[in-house]
Design an enzyme around this catalytic site. Structure first.
Site, PDB file in Angstrom:
ATOM      1  N   LEU A  70       0.742  -1.308   0.014  1.00 26.90           N
ATOM      2  CA  LEU A  70       0.004  -0.113   0.026  1.00 26.90           C
ATOM      3  C   LEU A  70       0.805   1.270  -0.067  1.00 26.90           C
ATOM      4  O   LEU A  70       0.257   2.329  -0.218  1.00 26.90           O
ATOM      5  CB  LEU A  70      -0.998  -0.093   1.288  1.00 26.90           C
ATOM      6  CG  LEU A  70      -1.990  -1.046   1.180  1.00 26.90           C
ATOM      7  CD1 LEU A  70      -2.923  -1.008   2.564  1.00 26.90           C
ATOM      8  CD2 LEU A  70      -2.837  -1.110  -0.096  1.00 26.90           C
ATOM      9  N   SER A  71       2.326   0.970   0.054  1.00 24.43           N
ATOM     10  CA  SER A  71       2.933   2.270   0.010  1.00 24.43           C
ATOM     11  C   SER A  71       3.458   2.703  -1.266  1.00 24.43           C
ATOM     12  O   SER A  71       4.244   1.730  -2.024  1.00 24.43           O
ATOM     13  CB  SER A  71       4.245   2.062   1.096  1.00 24.43           C
ATOM     14  OG  SER A  71       5.369   2.691   0.481  1.00 24.43           O
TER      15      SER A  71
END
Length: 249
Positions: A29-30
């Protein structure tokens, strides 16, 4: 409900090799983590993937601190080069290109071209990603119920800047794809639905986004970027509902 983006899917898509010389510690998700995944995919190298759960604070554990004093993601350990570790997605992308790419197209050795690409990477670090991080913090740390005018204004300025970058060619640094493009698309695609990009106002930026999404390596980013935006939208709704409950007490 957010679709949980499992590390198993990433491994299957990416065809991660657990015996690869380079280990990537990441969170899907980064945006910076995805930058490294996309660059590695683009230059055709395999990584051994180690997913780190930021929500559980795994990056703050004593074990993680021993291998990464900065306690940030992503970072790599290159076992083929004396277990050297590299922190920061932009530094990692440059390192991978320097040491493992078959050519220098993504990160040219020409000092002028490289200077422009480095500037693009710093633009992502100091401006574009900063706004994504501000938006994320507003929602998850400060309980924001809507997008703040300050963040909205700064994102608009960032889009204006990118449109000007693209006056000189189809990519951010001229005629050829670079790691600056990959880094910026990973960030921008993680927040673009919060501020839809108008084609009439940003024709070159719109075309650039379409071009970036046409590369085969982009598919992994597409799914994860959708997930992180869904996560943030769900949090905004949760914050709104909590505010309503407090007001009605």
């Amino acid at each position: 409900m957010i679709r949980r983006f499992s590390s198993e899917f990433v491994n299957n898509y990416y065809k991660s090799n657990s015996t690869a010389d380079i280990t990537l510690y990441y969170s899907i998700l980064s945006p910076p983590s995805r930058t490294v995944l996309l660059v590695a995919k683009a230059i055709g190298i395999e990584l051994s993937l180690k997913s780190v759960d930021l929500q559980k604070g795994e990056h703050l554990s004593p074990e993680f601190l021993k291998i990464n004093p900065q306690q940030t993601l992503p970072f790599i350990v290159d076992h083929g080069h004396h277990d050297i570790s590299v922190v920061d997605s932009h530094a990692i992308a440059a390192y991978l290109c320097e040491n493992y790419a078959k050519d220098d197209q993504l990160y040219p050795k020409d000092t002028v071209k490289r200077a422009h690409i480095n500037a693009g990477l710093h633009f992502d670090t100091g401006y574009l990603y900063t706004q994504f991080n501000n938006l994320f913090e507003d929602l998850f740390v400060y309980g924001a119920t809507e997008m703040s005018p300050k963040v909205l204004t700064k994102i608009c300025k960032g889009l204006d800047t990118m449109e000007r970058f693209l006056q000189h060619g189809p990519f951010l640094c001229g005629d050829h794809l670079s790691i600056a493009d990959i880094s910026c698309i990973a960030t921008l695609s993680s927040m673009d639905t919060f501020l839809p990009i108008e084609k009439s106002k940003y024709p070159k930026l719109t075309k650039w986004i379409h071009s970036m999404k046409s590369f085969s390596f982009y598919e992994l980013n597409r799914k994860a970027a959708e997930d992180v935006q869904e996560l943030m939208r769900n949090k905004m709704i949760e914050n709104q509902m909590a505010t309503c409950r407090n007001v009605s007490k």
